[in-house]
Design an enzyme around this catalytic site. Structure first.
Site, PDB file in Angstrom:
ATOM      1  CG  PHE A 174      -1.958   1.180   1.225  1.00 22.88           C
ATOM      2  CD1 PHE A 174      -3.121   1.372   0.317  1.00 22.88           C
ATOM      3  CD2 PHE A 174      -1.435   2.835   1.592  1.00 22.88           C
ATOM      4  CE1 PHE A 174      -3.588   2.408   0.136  1.00 22.88           C
ATOM      5  CE2 PHE A 174      -2.530   3.935   1.909  1.00 22.88           C
ATOM      6  CZ  PHE A 174      -3.358   3.671   0.644  1.00 22.88           C
ATOM      7  CG  ASP A 224       5.683   3.754   1.825  1.00 29.34           C
ATOM      8  OD1 ASP A 224       5.577   4.665   2.109  1.00 29.34           O
ATOM      9  OD2 ASP A 224       4.663   3.550   0.956  1.00 29.34           O
ATOM     10  CE  LYS A 261      -1.295   7.114   6.792  1.00 24.96           C
ATOM     11  NZ  LYS A 261      -1.090   6.074   5.646  1.00 24.96           N
TER      12      LYS A 261
HETATM   13  C1  LIG Z   1      -1.027   5.934   4.084  1.00 24.38           C
HETATM   14  C2  LIG Z   1      -0.221   5.512   3.528  1.00 24.38           C
HETATM   15  C3  LIG Z   1       0.670   6.388   2.417  1.00 24.38           C
HETATM   16  C4  LIG Z   1       0.149   7.323   1.247  1.00 24.38           C
HETATM   17  O1  LIG Z   1      -0.189   8.289   2.248  1.00 24.38           O
HETATM   18  P1  LIG Z   1      -1.234   9.792   2.263  1.00 24.38           P
HETATM   19  O2  LIG Z   1      -1.350  10.836   2.875  1.00 24.38           O
HETATM   20  O3  LIG Z   1      -2.603   8.310   2.718  1.00 24.38           O
HETATM   21  O4  LIG Z   1      -1.242   9.838   0.485  1.00 24.38           O
HETATM   22  C5  LIG Z   1       1.949   5.925   1.279  1.00 24.38           C
HETATM   23  N1  LIG Z   1       2.311   4.229   1.978  1.00 24.38           N
HETATM   24  C6  LIG Z   1       2.144   4.004   3.326  1.00 24.38           C
HETATM   25  C7  LIG Z   1       2.233   2.775   3.101  1.00 24.38           C
HETATM   26  C8  LIG Z   1       1.163   4.497   3.493  1.00 24.38           C
HETATM   27  O5  LIG Z   1       0.860   3.968   5.392  1.00 24.38           O
END
Ligand SMILES: *Cc1c(COP(=O)(O)O)cnc(C)c1O
Length: 404
Positions: free
Chosen positions: A140, A225, A254
């Protein structure tokens, strides 16, 4: 307006891209929120870890207020007096040279894809238009058209093509599959050190080190990520620290915005991030002074190590308590720091049902899919509050067992 009226209004005038639990929140403080009817809930989702420091942490609110009274936005057409300090402090926190500030997580991912491709063409010498990026099954990384194109979740992807080419999907945790997927045209491997949305799937022991070794050997960038795993959640500043590996690029988001404003960043060394030239990439809001001020206050909180230590200590408590429920309504739990993937016995209930019953008892959590729920309370939660959350889960599981 009561809960039902708020939900009806949001359903009538808002697009139906979410199916929220029937709780309408009006205020929050620390680990607690209060709904429009005055009911209090313990927040065990923390906005998917965007609220690592809880709702309205006083230091973060104070930093935002002070900045609101001075300057909020300049665009990058000019400098602002918070941007440089933010970039320097974030680079130092991550042990890297440079920062590319953006807003949302998906934008950080998109930015890293562009940086990796530009690096591939300009430094590695991949023929133009041929760059490939290896990603993992169950990933994700966000919701843009390019990102959902390499998602393996049918709900995220189906119906949104045509998709951006240039991505190869391999099984998460399988270093041999990764090695086999790397070609001379591969510019990067993009993975989550822990797959959050997939159900808090921990990388197998040694996997991240293998990814680091393979990518280094083959001249490929390792992009971690850490948008959900980073910034204290797992008991370290970065989950890669726990694994003892240093990727080429970190993606952060985040919690970097302190639960106040969206702040994301690509953090890396000058040899990689330095490939971008003026005019090639940008964002109207990226690096704005309000975001930088809040981001700096977040970095201050992380600099003491207090929150990382809390995540470790409370995480041990969470792991112990959840472990006791395996065989008593749970089939498996995975815990790293204050972050748990909880697999409920699918014969008992869906994750959604468990979350509804938890909400009835004053605890907010969210399913990932199927019968898996995620617990990610703010790191400011106390040990008693954490016990209370697990007590409520124990009651819900007991009720479901008796009903079945
Ligand atoms: C939430 C998330 C994203 C995307 O972040 P947004 O601010 O919602 O665009 C990307 N990678 C990971 C691992 C995430 O948990």
């Amino acid at each position: 307006m009561d809960t039902a009226a708020h939900i009806a209004q949001a359903e009538r005038f808002g697009a139906h891209n979410y199916a929220p639990l029937p709780v309408v929140i009006a205020s929050g403080e620390g680990a607690w929120v209060t709904d429009v009817e005055g009911r209090r809930y313990l927040d065990c989702l923390a906005a998917y870890s965007a609220l690592n420091f809880g709702h309205r942490h006083p230091a973060l609110v104070a930093a935002a207020r002070a900045q609101l009274d001075r300057l909020t936005l300049t665009s990058r057409a000019f400098g602002n007096d918070r941007l440089g300090e933010f970039c320097q402090r974030l680079a130092e926190l991550a042990g890297k040279d440079m920062v590319l500030p953006m807003n949302t997580g998906a934008e950080a991912v998109e930015s890293a894809i562009k940086v990796a491709r530009a690096w591939g063409y300009r430094i590695k010498g991949v023929p133009d238009g041929r760059a490939r990026i290896v990603v993992a099954d169950g990933n994700f990384h966000g919701r843009t058209t390019t990102i959902v194109g390499f998602s393996t979740d049918p709900d995220a992807r189906n119906g949104f093509g045509p998709f951006t080419p240039g991505f190869d999907v391999v099984a998460y945790g399988d270093a041999e599959a990764l090695e086999a997927a790397i070609t001379d045209e591969t510019v990067a491997v993009l993975i989550e050190p822990i797959q959050g949305e997939a159900g808090v799937i921990l990388a197998p022991e040694g996997y991240l080190a293998q990814v680091r070794a393979l990518t280094a050997e083959r001249g490929v960038l390792f992009i971690a990520d850490e948008i959900q795993s980073g910034l204290g959640r797992t008991g370290a500043t970065l989950e890669c620290d726990n694994a003892g590996v240093v990727p080429d690029l970190y993606l952060l988001g985040k919690a970097l915005g302190g639960g106040i404003v969206p702040v994301s960043a690509v953090v890396g060394d000058a040899e990689v991030l330095g490939v971008l030239r003026p005019g090639e990439h940008g964002s109207t809001f990226g690096g704005n002074p309000l975001a930088a001020a809040v981001g700096l206050a977040v970095i201050d909180l992380l600099s003491t190590g207090e929150f990382q230590a809390r995540a470790r200590d409370l995480g041990a408590q969470l792991a112990r308590r959840l472990g006791e429920l395996v065989g008593y309504g749970l089939v498996d739990v995975r815990v790293r720091g204050l972050w748990a993937g909880v697999d409920v016995d699918p014969d008992l209930a869906t994750g959604r049902r468990v979350c509804e019953l938890l909400a009835d008892r004053g605890v907010l959590a969210k399913e990932t899919h199927g019968s898996t729920i995620r617990l990610a309370p703010p790191l400011v939660i106390t040990d008693q509050e954490l016990d209370l959350a697990v007590d409520r889960l124990t009651e819900v599981l007991a009720d479901l067992s008796h009903a079945g």
